[in-house]
Structures are given as C-alpha cells and as structure tokens.
Scaffold this active site. Structure first.
Site, mmCIF file in Angstrom:
data_model
loop_
_atom_site.group_PDB
_atom_site.id
_atom_site.type_symbol
_atom_site.label_atom_id
_atom_site.label_comp_id
_atom_site.label_asym_id
_atom_site.label_seq_id
_atom_site.Cartn_x
_atom_site.Cartn_y
_atom_site.Cartn_z
ATOM 1 N N HIS A 27 0.854 -1.194 0.000
ATOM 2 C CA HIS A 27 0.000 0.000 0.000
ATOM 3 C C HIS A 27 0.888 1.241 0.000
ATOM 4 C CE1 HIS A 27 -4.036 1.821 1.131
ATOM 5 N NE2 HIS A 27 -3.209 2.852 1.298
ATOM 6 N N HIS A 29 1.275 4.953 -2.248
ATOM 7 C CA HIS A 29 0.813 5.864 -3.291
ATOM 8 C C HIS A 29 2.011 6.463 -4.011
ATOM 9 C CE1 HIS A 29 -3.460 5.932 -2.099
ATOM 10 N NE2 HIS A 29 -2.966 5.654 -0.892
ATOM 11 N N HIS A 207 -9.598 1.356 -0.820
ATOM 12 C CA HIS A 207 -9.547 1.972 0.504
ATOM 13 C C HIS A 207 -10.940 1.866 1.133
ATOM 14 C CE1 HIS A 207 -5.870 3.560 -1.101
ATOM 15 N NE2 HIS A 207 -5.634 4.341 -0.059
ATOM 16 N N GLU A 210 -11.122 3.293 6.850
ATOM 17 C CA GLU A 210 -10.141 4.184 7.463
ATOM 18 C C GLU A 210 -10.908 5.296 8.183
ATOM 19 O OE1 GLU A 210 -6.301 6.980 6.167
ATOM 20 O OE2 GLU A 210 -7.779 6.385 4.655
ATOM 21 N N ASP A 288 1.866 3.858 3.221
ATOM 22 C CA ASP A 288 0.834 4.722 2.650
ATOM 23 C C ASP A 288 1.452 5.871 1.842
ATOM 24 O OD1 ASP A 288 -1.720 5.550 2.090
ATOM 25 O OD2 ASP A 288 -2.245 6.146 4.118
ATOM 26 N N ASP A 289 1.809 6.958 2.512
ATOM 27 C CA ASP A 289 2.454 8.129 1.891
ATOM 28 C C ASP A 289 3.612 8.534 2.808
ATOM 29 O OD1 ASP A 289 0.219 8.926 -0.224
ATOM 30 O OD2 ASP A 289 -0.802 8.545 1.679
#
Length: 342
Positions: A27, A29, A207, A210, A288-289
């Site tokens: 996961h 981005h 997604h 969350e 994630d980021d």
C-alpha cells in the site's frame, strides 16, 4: 509463539534485526511517496509556486485528512510529463530499497498521468516501467503497479481509469483499486469500474474502513468483491465482520503510522492491528504516503515490534502474508518468498 512477555522484552539487538528484515509493501501511493526535496526541485525547475505545500522545515504541510488530499494534489502539479514520473519512480524506489523493501506495489492514477487519456497513459506507464526495470537491475527491488481511480472525482471519472487499467493489464499492471476521500459517495457506485477491471483479469483492492466504520469494509467485500482492503482497520468495531474477514481471507493493507498521524487512532498502542491479527485476520504493513507521515518501512517494523512486543518471527510472518497476497504472477511471488527465507 513470537510474542515476548514482560520478563523477556525486546533488546536493541532484536530491534536492529527486525529493522533489517527484508520487507514487502502493498500500500504505497506513487505521488505520495515523493520525497519533499524531489518535489521542491521539480517546482524550481518548472518555476511552479508551491507556497503552502511545505512547512518551514521542508516537510509537507497539512492540517487534517481533507487538507492532506489538497496538499497531495497540489504537489502533483509539478509532475506533468512521463519523464517526471520516471524520475519519481527512481526516487521512491531508492527510498524503498534503503528500507529493505524487496517488492512493492504502488498506486498509480491515470487521472494524474495523462488525465485519463489512454494514449497518454501508455506513455507515462512506459516511462515508469523502464525506471522500475532499471531499479530492479541496480537495486534488487521489484515494483508492480495498481491502477487507481479517485473516489472524490466520482464514478464517471472512474470509468476511464478502469479502461486504462483494463487496456494495460499484464505482468506489470496487476491490479485495480480506489483511493481518495472515503466520505464521498458509496462504494457500490463504482461497481461498474471494478467489474471492468475484474473482467480484464486484474485483482482488486480499495480503501475502506479508514474513516467510515465497518459497514464500509463490508461493502468493499460484498459490493466490490475485493481481495484486499486498504486500511480496513475500523472493521474491529464489528466482530462479526472481523470473523468474515478471517473466514474469507480478505487481506488488510494496514498503515499504522498513517492512521496515527491522521488521527484515526491517538497512538499506536490503541491501534487494532494486533487484535485483528489475533482474531485471524490477514494483516500486512505499509507506509501509505511515507514522507507525508514521517515514516519508513524500517520505522513501521520497529515501532510495531516495540509497541506489541512482536519478535522477528511475527514480522517475518506478516511479510510472508504480504508476499502471498501480492497481485504479481506466481513466478515473481516464488522469487520473493525465496528471498524472504534468506
């Protein structure tokens, strides 16, 4: 087995060994993994004003999740050409490799890569694939792409993204998913795009869970029929749903550091990843980021180990789960699993 009690805490040597483990990330981005210095450099080259995107210390500036999405999209304004994305691919893979990642899947949106136009998308894709092949040769890290539509752009714009995914499905584009603002629209509104991708042979993730509660996770399973769910952590609020995830083998792409930084949970100690795992749900770990959330895969592994007293055996098990859940072809999976054994 694999969890220490209070009489046998993890040592600094244990934690160092865990930090150095080979890792698999599912996961990530693509634009969200861009180092701030990389984005600032591109902005300077192109004379683009990114005021408000960075804090004084040079890190990304955002107040909350919705503002984070705005900053994310503002930062992508400097990524305008296939060459920009090739350079970004190299930069993010360098960071991943430094953190011991040997395989990762990255979310790539045709909305950012050519505006959903199939011809332009092919050019961007070719540039990213070339950069990924060079990184695999030089750094030993394997990258695969998951095409994503953007939820807050709406179902109509999701269809061109799904078409781009379907037309370029293969050994490198291996999945289709959706990111963006979970509070906009309903997952079932995007079923057409997910069906298009499924018919093209792509595996599916989205997604969910969350920001919205467990009903959103259930919708991902029942309405979109995904094999994996990005985040999914709020499933813990419905134990019947947790049992369903465990029984069906749906995999959660958990991003603990992201969840804490964005305020989904106040701290890692209250994060449900350990309880989900103990209840039989397949959990994996991702960033994630990472530059947005001031984390790395090494940091995620170490902080999880410290917080839940998970030893190297547990972390290896979680990494194997990720490798087994990867959307790559079986030959690539066997190679990755073999590397995890060394």
């Amino acid at each position: 087995m694999g969890r220490y009690d209070e009489r046998d805490p993890l040592t600094e040597e244990d934690l160092a060994g865990i930090a150095d483990l080979p890792k698999v990330e599912l996961h990530l981005h693509h634009e969200g993994a861009a180092p701030p210095a990389f984005i600032r450099g591109l902005a300077k080259e192109k004379s683009v004003n990114l005021s408000g995107v960075f804090r004084e210390d040079g890190s990304y500036a955002y107040r909350d999740f919705v503002h984070f999405l705005s900053v994310y999209e503002a930062a992508t304004e400097v990524l305008k050409t296939p060459r920009d994305y090739a350079r970004l691919t190299t930069a993010l893979l360098e960071d991943c490799a430094k953190n011991g990642v040997i395989y990762c899947e990255t979310f790539i949106s045709p909305d950012f890569c050519g505006g959903g136009d199939l011809g332009a998308w092919r050019e961007y894709l070719h540039a990213m694939q070339e950069a990924a092949a060079e990184a695999e040769r030089d750094m030993g890290i394997t990258l695969r792409g998951i095409v994503t539509c953007i939820r807050h752009f709406g179902p109509d714009k999701a269809r061109p993204a799904a078409r781009c995914a379907a037309e370029t499905a293969g050994d490198w584009i291996v999945g289709f998913g959706m990111g963006g603002d979970e509070n906009r629209g309903e997952l079932r509104d995007f079923a057409y795009s997910f069906d298009m991708a499924r018919e093209a042979g792509l595996q599916l993730t989205t997604h969910a869970g969350e920001w919205r509660g467990p009903s959103e996770v259930r919708s991902a399973v029942e309405d979109l029929r995904v094999a994996r769910i990005g985040h999914g952590v709020r499933a813990i609020e419905d134990l019947a749903l947790v049992d369903l995830l465990a029984e069906t083998g749906v995999v959660l792409e958990v991003c603990p550091g992201s969840n804490v930084m964005l305020g989904v949970y106040p701290d890692l100690a209250t994060h449900p990843i350990a309880e989900l795992r103990e209840r039989g749900v397949k959990v994996t770990v991702s960033t994630d980021d990472p530059p947005f959330f001031h984390t790395t895969m090494r940091q995620e592994y170490v902080t999880l180990a410290e917080t839940f007293q998970w030893d190297a055996e547990v972390m290896r098990e979680i990494t194997r789960t990720a490798a087994e859940a990867a959307f790559c072809d079986e030959e690539t999976r066997k190679t990755i699993l073999k590397r995890l054994e060394t």
